[in-house]
Design a protein around this motif. Structure first.
Motif, PDB file in Angstrom:
ATOM      1  N   THR A   1       5.655 -27.646  30.249  1.00  0.00           N
ATOM      2  CA  THR A   1       5.330 -28.894  29.570  1.00  0.00           C
ATOM      3  C   THR A   1       5.523 -28.777  28.061  1.00  0.00           C
ATOM      4  O   THR A   1       6.038 -29.702  27.418  1.00  0.00           O
ATOM      5  CB  THR A   1       3.878 -29.296  29.888  1.00  0.00           C
ATOM      6  OG1 THR A   1       3.781 -29.591  31.278  1.00  0.00           O
ATOM      7  CG2 THR A   1       3.437 -30.513  29.078  1.00  0.00           C
ATOM      8  N   GLU A   2       5.121 -27.664  27.482  1.00  0.00           N
ATOM      9  CA  GLU A   2       5.228 -27.502  26.029  1.00  0.00           C
ATOM     10  C   GLU A   2       6.691 -27.575  25.567  1.00  0.00           C
ATOM     11  O   GLU A   2       6.990 -28.148  24.511  1.00  0.00           O
ATOM     12  CB  GLU A   2       4.599 -26.179  25.587  1.00  0.00           C
ATOM     13  CG  GLU A   2       3.081 -26.146  25.669  1.00  0.00           C
ATOM     14  CD  GLU A   2       2.436 -27.236  24.808  1.00  0.00           C
ATOM     15  OE1 GLU A   2       2.899 -27.449  23.669  1.00  0.00           O
ATOM     16  OE2 GLU A   2       1.476 -27.869  25.292  1.00  0.00           O
TER      17      GLU A   2
ATOM     18  N   LYS B   1       7.808 -31.230  25.740  1.00  0.00           N
ATOM     19  CA  LYS B   1       7.255 -31.960  24.599  1.00  0.00           C
ATOM     20  C   LYS B   1       8.060 -31.675  23.328  1.00  0.00           C
ATOM     21  O   LYS B   1       8.374 -32.582  22.556  1.00  0.00           O
ATOM     22  CB  LYS B   1       5.795 -31.579  24.388  1.00  0.00           C
ATOM     23  CG  LYS B   1       4.844 -32.133  25.435  1.00  0.00           C
ATOM     24  CD  LYS B   1       3.505 -31.410  25.451  1.00  0.00           C
ATOM     25  CE  LYS B   1       2.813 -31.416  24.101  1.00  0.00           C
ATOM     26  NZ  LYS B   1       1.508 -30.708  24.149  1.00  0.00           N
ATOM     27  N   THR B   2       8.404 -30.422  23.146  1.00  0.00           N
ATOM     28  CA  THR B   2       9.135 -30.025  21.937  1.00  0.00           C
ATOM     29  C   THR B   2      10.541 -30.610  21.909  1.00  0.00           C
ATOM     30  O   THR B   2      11.015 -31.063  20.863  1.00  0.00           O
ATOM     31  CB  THR B   2       9.203 -28.491  21.851  1.00  0.00           C
ATOM     32  OG1 THR B   2       7.880 -27.959  21.808  1.00  0.00           O
ATOM     33  CG2 THR B   2       9.977 -28.049  20.602  1.00  0.00           C
TER      34      THR B   2
ATOM     35  N   ASP C   1       4.617 -37.025  24.368  1.00  0.00           N
ATOM     36  CA  ASP C   1       3.306 -36.386  24.234  1.00  0.00           C
ATOM     37  C   ASP C   1       2.871 -35.765  25.561  1.00  0.00           C
ATOM     38  O   ASP C   1       3.515 -35.958  26.598  1.00  0.00           O
ATOM     39  CB  ASP C   1       2.258 -37.358  23.694  1.00  0.00           C
ATOM     40  CG  ASP C   1       1.976 -38.534  24.617  1.00  0.00           C
ATOM     41  OD1 ASP C   1       2.049 -38.366  25.857  1.00  0.00           O
ATOM     42  OD2 ASP C   1       1.690 -39.633  24.105  1.00  0.00           O
ATOM     43  N   ASP C   2       1.785 -35.012  25.517  1.00  0.00           N
ATOM     44  CA  ASP C   2       1.327 -34.259  26.677  1.00  0.00           C
ATOM     45  C   ASP C   2       1.027 -35.174  27.861  1.00  0.00           C
ATOM     46  O   ASP C   2       1.396 -34.873  29.004  1.00  0.00           O
ATOM     47  CB  ASP C   2       0.073 -33.463  26.297  1.00  0.00           C
ATOM     48  CG  ASP C   2      -0.340 -32.476  27.379  1.00  0.00           C
ATOM     49  OD1 ASP C   2       0.265 -31.386  27.436  1.00  0.00           O
ATOM     50  OD2 ASP C   2      -1.241 -32.807  28.182  1.00  0.00           O
TER      51      ASP C   2
END
Length: 214
Positions: free
Chosen positions: A189-190, A193-194, A199-200
């Motif tokens: 997920t991170e 997002k990047t 957003d999360d």
């Protein structure tokens, strides 16, 4: 050098003639699906094992199942279902879109695509490598082409089910759906997002909807 040039011309011409001659020796190469697929396609069935049924596919007459998250179905007649197209550089599929149905952004790395609308109204488009959008709402009888490798989509823009046939310049065009590539697997997920600026909450919501983890 003056002596070498004519020799090279004759050599290249001879190779081209041999190439064209070899290409005409084999009428067809019906796929032997019992053997693995490779970069060059399937191996050919032995001619004695080939029948007329290898050149006929009857699977496009019935509507596909659109009871899914995208409210759409693609019924392929690619080499895996229709071994007679092996090596011919062609294939076809049926596209069914229920009301509100969508084929999300996707790409065919191995082929260009031609779509013809049979029933209803379909909004379709693609994005060039320069990020220019080519978008059109198509009606029955309209045709649109999608160049090889470019992201494209189709949406049912009418009030009732839509049907289209899509043909490809390959017996195995390949497929990658952008949403599934991002959210239907274990890509962290991170990282999503990047790389997407989502957003999360948005990322986890899409992962849950499409069966992804991470």
């Amino acid at each position: 050098m003056k002596m070498i040039l004519p020799f090279l011309v004759i050599l290249v011409s001879s190779l081209l003639i041999i190439s064209y001659s070899d290409a005409g020796v084999v009428d067809f190469c019906v796929a032997d699906l019992s053997l693995p697929d490779g970069p060059g396609g399937y191996a050919c069935k032995k001619p004695a094992a080939v029948t007329v049924d290898n050149f006929v596919f009857g699977g496009l007459g019935a509507a596909g199942n659109t009871s899914n998250i995208i409210k759409a179905s693609v019924t392929p007649a690619f080499v895996g279902q229709f071994p007679g197209v092996n090596g011919l550089g062609i294939s076809i599929a049926r596209l069914d879109l229920a009301q509100g149905g969508v084929i999300p952004f996707h790409t065919h790395p191995g082929a260009s695509e031609v779509l013809v609308v049979i029933q209803g109204s379909i909004t379709a488009g693609f994005v060039s490598s320069a990020n220019k959008v080519y978008l059109k709402t198509l009606k029955k009888g309209d045709i649109m082409v999608f160049p090889q490798g470019l992201l494209h989509f189709q949406v049912n823009s009418g009030g009732f089910p839509a049907i289209a046939y899509v043909s490809f310049s390959s017996s195995n065009p390949g497929l990658q759906i952008l949403d599934f590539a991002l959210f239907a697997n274990d890509l962290p997920t991170e990282l999503i997002k990047t790389t997407t600026f989502l957003d999360d909450y948005q990322v986890r919501k899409l992962k849950k909807a499409l069966g992804g983890t991470g």
